[in-house]
Design an enzyme around this catalytic site. Structure first.
Site, PDB file in Angstrom:
ATOM      1  N   HIS A 100     -41.458  14.235 -36.247  1.00 26.01           N
ATOM      2  CA  HIS A 100     -40.376  13.947 -35.326  1.00 26.01           C
ATOM      3  C   HIS A 100     -39.656  14.838 -34.418  1.00 26.01           C
ATOM      4  CE1 HIS A 100     -38.279  14.796 -39.079  1.00 26.01           C
ATOM      5  NE2 HIS A 100     -37.266  15.288 -38.511  1.00 26.01           N
ATOM      6  N   HIS A 102     -36.475  16.032 -32.181  1.00 24.36           N
ATOM      7  CA  HIS A 102     -35.050  15.739 -32.121  1.00 24.36           C
ATOM      8  C   HIS A 102     -34.829  15.950 -30.650  1.00 24.36           C
ATOM      9  CE1 HIS A 102     -33.563  16.034 -36.479  1.00 24.36           C
ATOM     10  NE2 HIS A 102     -34.585  16.844 -36.296  1.00 24.36           N
TER      11      HIS A 102
HETATM   12  P1  5GP Z   1     -35.278  16.814 -40.115  1.00 20.93           P
HETATM   13  O1  5GP Z   1     -34.181  17.482 -40.899  1.00 20.93           O
HETATM   14  O2  5GP Z   1     -36.251  16.351 -41.095  1.00 20.93           O
HETATM   15  O3  5GP Z   1     -35.794  17.323 -38.852  1.00 20.93           O
HETATM   16  O4  5GP Z   1     -34.610  15.475 -39.595  1.00 20.93           O
HETATM   17  C1  5GP Z   1     -34.310  14.426 -40.083  1.00 20.93           C
HETATM   18  C2  5GP Z   1     -33.350  13.341 -39.125  1.00 20.93           C
HETATM   19  O5  5GP Z   1     -33.311  12.111 -39.584  1.00 20.93           O
HETATM   20  C3  5GP Z   1     -31.822  14.033 -39.590  1.00 20.93           C
HETATM   21  O6  5GP Z   1     -31.055  14.335 -38.469  1.00 20.93           O
HETATM   22  C4  5GP Z   1     -31.302  12.699 -40.171  1.00 20.93           C
HETATM   23  O7  5GP Z   1     -29.987  12.470 -39.727  1.00 20.93           O
HETATM   24  C5  5GP Z   1     -32.300  11.516 -39.754  1.00 20.93           C
HETATM   25  N1  5GP Z   1     -32.235  10.496 -40.443  1.00 20.93           N
HETATM   26  C6  5GP Z   1     -32.386  10.550 -42.008  1.00 20.93           C
HETATM   27  N2  5GP Z   1     -32.388   9.145 -42.440  1.00 20.93           N
HETATM   28  C7  5GP Z   1     -32.308   8.363 -41.366  1.00 20.93           C
HETATM   29  C8  5GP Z   1     -32.181   7.017 -41.347  1.00 20.93           C
HETATM   30  O8  5GP Z   1     -32.230   6.345 -42.227  1.00 20.93           O
HETATM   31  N3  5GP Z   1     -31.795   6.225 -40.093  1.00 20.93           N
HETATM   32  C9  5GP Z   1     -31.843   7.069 -38.858  1.00 20.93           C
HETATM   33  N4  5GP Z   1     -31.561   6.711 -37.799  1.00 20.93           N
HETATM   34  N5  5GP Z   1     -32.006   8.336 -39.036  1.00 20.93           N
HETATM   35  C10 5GP Z   1     -32.206   9.073 -40.394  1.00 20.93           C
END
Ligand code: 5GP
Ligand code: ZN
Length: 137
Positions: A100, A102
């Site tokens: 993903h 951001h």
């Molecule tokens: P990472 O830390 O893996 O780069 O980012 C994962 C992101 O996914 C985090 O910013 C977190 O807030 C978001 N996230 C985790 N679970 C969910 C969910 O169930 N729904 C949504 N919309 N975002 C999520």
């Protein structure tokens, strides 16, 4: 589709999310815990655990969507700019192991700080560059 993956479940609608964009290869929705309102996650519809496992053409599709939707995110949230981030590996803050990107809208008065840079020691920058070039091969 990975049955244990939250983002795969969001794509298929098993877990609800605020979708803001979709095409045949890419899906984008609002992060549930935003840096600022409008914080968006741009993901491939196919499951890959991180950018290193994602085919380059799929990464290109993601970046094209970032370029397409970021101005709309900025405009709609009355922001001024945005940060783009890809966390890769737990040590880098990756929590969800489905690739993903951001997109985080920013305002100069939003109170969010960037990392502060640290200094290299004597000769360290040259040594680091050499090590990386050797690793690239
Ligand atoms: P990472 O830390 O893996 O780069 O980012 C994962 C992101 O996914 C985090 O910013 C977190 O807030 C978001 N996230 C985790 N679970 C969910 C969910 O169930 N729904 C949504 N919309 N975002 C999520
Ligand atoms: Zn997935």
């Amino acid at each position: 589709m990975n049955n244990d993956c939250i983002f795969c479940k969001i794509i298929t609608g098993v877990i609800p999310a605020q979708k803001i964009y979709e095409d045949d290869k890419v899906f984008a929705f609002l992060d549930i815990n935003p840096v600022n309102p409008g914080h968006t996650l741009v993901i491939p519809k196919e499951h890959f655990k991180n950018i290193m496992e994602t085919p380059p053409e799929i990464l290109c599709n993601l970046v094209k969507v970032v370029q397409k939707i970021a101005p709309a995110i900025v405009k709609a949230t009355d922001s001024e700019g945005f940060n783009v981030g890809i966390n890769t590996g737990s040590s880098a803050g990756q929590v969800i192991f489905h690739t993903h990107i951001h997109v985080m809208p920013r305002r100069s008065d939003d109170g969010r700080a960037l990392w502060k840079g640290k200094e290299y020691g004597e000769g360290e920058i040259e040594e680091t560059a050499e090590k990386i070039k050797t690793a690239i091969g």
